[in-house]
Design a protein around this motif. Structure first.
Motif, PDB file in Angstrom:
ATOM      1  N   LYS A  35      36.309  10.517 -17.958  1.00 43.01           N
ATOM      2  CA  LYS A  35      35.948   9.566 -19.004  1.00 43.01           C
ATOM      3  C   LYS A  35      35.686   8.184 -18.425  1.00 43.01           C
ATOM      4  N   GLY A  92      32.916   8.515 -23.761  1.00 42.68           N
ATOM      5  CA  GLY A  92      33.674   9.593 -23.128  1.00 42.68           C
ATOM      6  C   GLY A  92      33.117   9.944 -21.761  1.00 42.68           C
ATOM      7  N   LYS A  93      32.717  11.211 -21.620  1.00 40.07           N
ATOM      8  CA  LYS A  93      32.194  11.691 -20.341  1.00 40.07           C
ATOM      9  C   LYS A  93      30.673  11.741 -20.333  1.00 40.07           C
TER      10      LYS A  93
END
Length: 166
Positions: free
Chosen positions: A118, A132-133
């Protein structure tokens, strides 16, 4: 011996002038219509009046953010993906893959970089977002430049993978 340094740009994605102007004009028109509607023909309920004013103000703020954000461009180097104004988007060592297909959840004229871990959230309207990712690149950018950057990024991922295996 590699003659290129890690700071030399491999690919650059810049906002398209006509797309930038069109997106800003449309967003400004929405904000102007909401504010004019609230002032010229105010609804009988105070709640609806406040709602129109808040939505118009938010749309006006987004218009300003879009115009400011699209002054920058996105730069791919051997080590990182960043913007011309100095915002670091991700290291290439953190990249797990790319999503650039027709059905991928990606920005217009762009692609999504999947990360191994992340990253902090960030957003430059019309240029990039990071949640996030995932890092989304695109929006009011040139489709050709974004496609070239995605290809170069894919090649860098393969090269980094091969180097880590050795």
């Amino acid at each position: 011996m590699d003659t290129e340094t890690s700071d030399e740009p491999l690919a650059v994605v810049q906002p398209s002038g006509p797309r930038r102007i069109f997106a800003t004009a449309v967003l400004f028109s929405v904000s102007a219509l909401l504010l004019i509607l609230a002032v010229v023909t105010p609804p009988s309920s105070a709640g609806w009046l406040i709602y129109l004013l808040v939505c118009g103000g938010v749309a006006l703020w987004l218009t300003l953010r879009l115009w400011q954000a699209t002054h920058a461009s996105i730069i791919l180097t051997r080590d990182a993906l960043s913007t011309s104004d100095g915002t670091h988007l991700c290291n290439l060592s953190d990249v797990a893959g790319l999503d650039r297909g027709v059905f991928a959840f990606k920005p217009s004229n762009g692609f999504v970089v999947r990360l191994k871990r992340k990253a902090p959230r960030g957003w430059a309207p019309g240029l990039w977002w990071r949640v996030g990712k995932r890092v989304g690149i695109g929006g009011v950018t040139s489709a050709g430049q974004a496609k070239f950057m995605a290809e170069m990024l894919a090649a860098q991922i393969v090269e980094n993978t091969e180097n880590s295996i050795k």
